[in-house]
Motif scaffolding. Structure first.
Motif, PDB file in Angstrom:
ATOM      1  N   LYS A 255      40.615  43.474  32.454  1.00 20.44           N
ATOM      2  CA  LYS A 255      41.464  42.485  33.120  1.00 20.44           C
ATOM      3  C   LYS A 255      42.957  42.638  32.818  1.00 20.44           C
ATOM      4  O   LYS A 255      43.729  41.715  33.048  1.00 20.44           O
ATOM      5  CB  LYS A 255      40.995  41.076  32.759  1.00 20.44           C
ATOM      6  CG  LYS A 255      39.616  40.754  33.319  1.00 20.44           C
ATOM      7  CD  LYS A 255      39.271  39.286  33.175  1.00 20.44           C
ATOM      8  CE  LYS A 255      37.940  38.974  33.845  1.00 20.44           C
ATOM      9  NZ  LYS A 255      37.586  37.539  33.747  1.00 20.44           N
ATOM     10  N   GLU A 258      45.873  40.990  34.935  1.00 18.28           N
ATOM     11  CA  GLU A 258      45.390  39.811  35.656  1.00 18.28           C
ATOM     12  C   GLU A 258      45.813  38.527  34.936  1.00 18.28           C
ATOM     13  O   GLU A 258      46.008  38.509  33.722  1.00 18.28           O
ATOM     14  CB  GLU A 258      43.857  39.841  35.758  1.00 18.28           C
ATOM     15  CG  GLU A 258      43.316  40.983  36.592  1.00 18.28           C
ATOM     16  CD  GLU A 258      41.807  40.914  36.737  1.00 18.28           C
ATOM     17  OE1 GLU A 258      41.236  39.814  36.511  1.00 18.28           O
ATOM     18  OE2 GLU A 258      41.193  41.943  37.061  1.00 18.28           O
ATOM     19  N   VAL A 299      49.679  36.424  32.095  1.00 23.15           N
ATOM     20  CA  VAL A 299      49.068  37.696  32.493  1.00 23.15           C
ATOM     21  C   VAL A 299      48.676  38.513  31.258  1.00 23.15           C
ATOM     22  O   VAL A 299      49.481  38.690  30.340  1.00 23.15           O
ATOM     23  CB  VAL A 299      50.033  38.513  33.378  1.00 23.15           C
ATOM     24  CG1 VAL A 299      49.450  39.881  33.704  1.00 23.15           C
ATOM     25  CG2 VAL A 299      50.338  37.747  34.659  1.00 23.15           C
TER      26      VAL A 299
END
Length: 434
Positions: A255, A258, A299
């Motif tokens: 991730k 993200e 993030v």
């Protein structure tokens, strides 16, 4: 003394391999414990130990001892142990780097402290608790000084010296047939603990928890105080371990880039914080301490690495290889974890929320999914600063999901364990009443 022992170890381990690491640790500890108001345990202890790692023919071996007369034997054992392990090209040792200068982690006052002074300080805290109408159930005061030297075949010499002081107390408050308990602690690298303030604040908390009301089950905004935050965030932070990511035990695997938490939150691991409880010139592999961005504006930016996990991913260590002691090998762990929120809300501005001072059972949370169910301790209904005590209740939810819109409460941050954190406001937490 540590350098002399390191030279001896270098001579001995060089007989078996030219690829080695020597970890030396010397610790002096003063510790007091009490049951109720009676001091029932006192310890003054000096611990000296050495851990040797060697890489031979691609295999790693480890051995340790607290007997400095057995350094030669320990080096031989490390070599022999390498023969029992499979070849693994991901093992290596740290390279020479410039080490940072860290302030506020050593207090020379430690050398002036003895058990008599600690006893006097702890007794004054226990007396303050009694004077405030509460009862002590247990307490403890410790002071420690430690020095570590890490030397390896790459030319690394990382030496650090630090001190640590900690005071913790559990108490009861009784009114009629109602009993309330409370616990709190303070810790610092410096001998600057305010035990009297701890006692007074703790008594206020316990007494304000008396005569609690029952609460119904609902989804509510929840304010987590510093200790409560720490309990739940330990589960969350396990997802940042590169070891967990590589083993498929992290929800954060794959991730990078993200959004994983609210965009108002950035998270850093920083072993260079002045006065940080886990600050030092290097980690326990000799990799220079640094600041690592894990999350920026919500993030995911990266994970925590020691040398082994970094080699597996083809990246550099983030200086997060730590040991429990000289008797263990390094593994991935955080140093000082900083939760940096852009904005905050004041506690007296919050309507109809559930304030939780501490949680019990956080260790049962699922480290992979982030699901938790914990008991709220010293909890209150709060409405624009007005508090009403609540009898026991449970909290359940998912810490990853709840951090999606979390908010800092107040501007003050405190260090609790590895975390440097504010109080947190979480939305729509399941509060299960009784």
């Amino acid at each position: 003394m540590l350098y002399e022992l390191a030279e001896e170890a270098k001579r001995e381990i060089s007989k078996y391999s030219d690829n080695y690491e020597i970890y030396l640790e010397n610790t002096e500890l003063l510790q007091l414990d009490s049951q109720k108001t009676d001091l029932n345990f006192a310890k003054e202890e000096i611990s000296l130990g050495i851990g040797i790692r060697v890489i031979k023919d691609g295999s790693v071996g480890f051995a340790f001892t607290s007997n400095m007369g057995e350094i030669a034997k320990t080096c031989e054992n490390a070599y022999l142990n390498s023969k029992l392990n499979s070849k693994d090209e991901n093992f290596s040792f740290s390279q020479v780097e410039k080490l940072p200068k860290i302030n506020g982690t050593f207090d020379k006052k430690f050398q002036e402290i003895d058990l008599d002074e600690l006893t006097s300080s702890l007794k004054s805290v226990l007396n303050c608790i009694e004077d405030n109408g509460c009862q002590t159930t247990s307490g403890g005061f410790s002071a420690a000084e430690g020095e570590v030297l890490i030397v390896n075949s790459n030319g690394v010499e990382a030496y650090d010296k630090s001190t640590g002081f900690a005071l913790g107390v559990s108490i009861n408050a009784i009114k009629g047939g109602d009993l309330a308990t409370a616990y709190d602690s303070v810790s610092s690298c410096l001998y600057d603990l305010d035990g009297i303030k701890l006692a007074e604040d703790l008594c206020d908390l316990a007494k304000s928890s008396l005569d609690g009301e029952h609460i119904g089950t609902s989804d509510k905004d929840v304010i987590l105080d510093y200790h409560a935050v720490t309990g739940l965030l330990s589960t969350f932070m396990s997802g940042f371990s590169a070891d967990n990511v590589q083993r498929g035990r992290s929800r954060l695997a794959g991730k990078i880039g993200e959004k994983i938490v609210t965009e108002g939150l950035s998270i850093y691991d920083d072993g260079t914080v002045d006065g940080g409880l886990n600050s030092g010139v290097s980690d326990d592999e000799g990799t220079a301490s640094r600041r690592t961005a894990l999350v920026e504006e919500g993030v995911l930016k990266g994970y925590l690495y020691d040398i082994y996990t970094a080699n597996k991913d083809g990246v550099k260590s983030t200086s997060n290889g730590f040991r429990g002691s000289y008797a263990g090998t390094p593994s991935v762990s955080g140093s000082n974890i900083i939760f940096d929120f852009k904005d905050h809300v004041m506690e007296d501005e919050i309507n109809d929320a559930f304030l939780v001072t501490d949680v019990l059972g956080a260790h049962t949370a699922n480290p992979i999914t982030g699901d938790f169910s914990v008991e709220a301790s010293n909890s209150f209904l709060i409405d624009k600063g007005v508090k009403k005590p609540i009898k026991k209740a449970m909290l359940s939810g998912n810490i990853y999901d709840l951090l999606g819109d979390a908010v800092a409460v107040g501007e003050e941050t405190k260090q609790r364990g590895s975390f440097i954190i504010p109080k947190l406001l979480l939305h729509d937490v399941r509060v299960v009443g009784n």
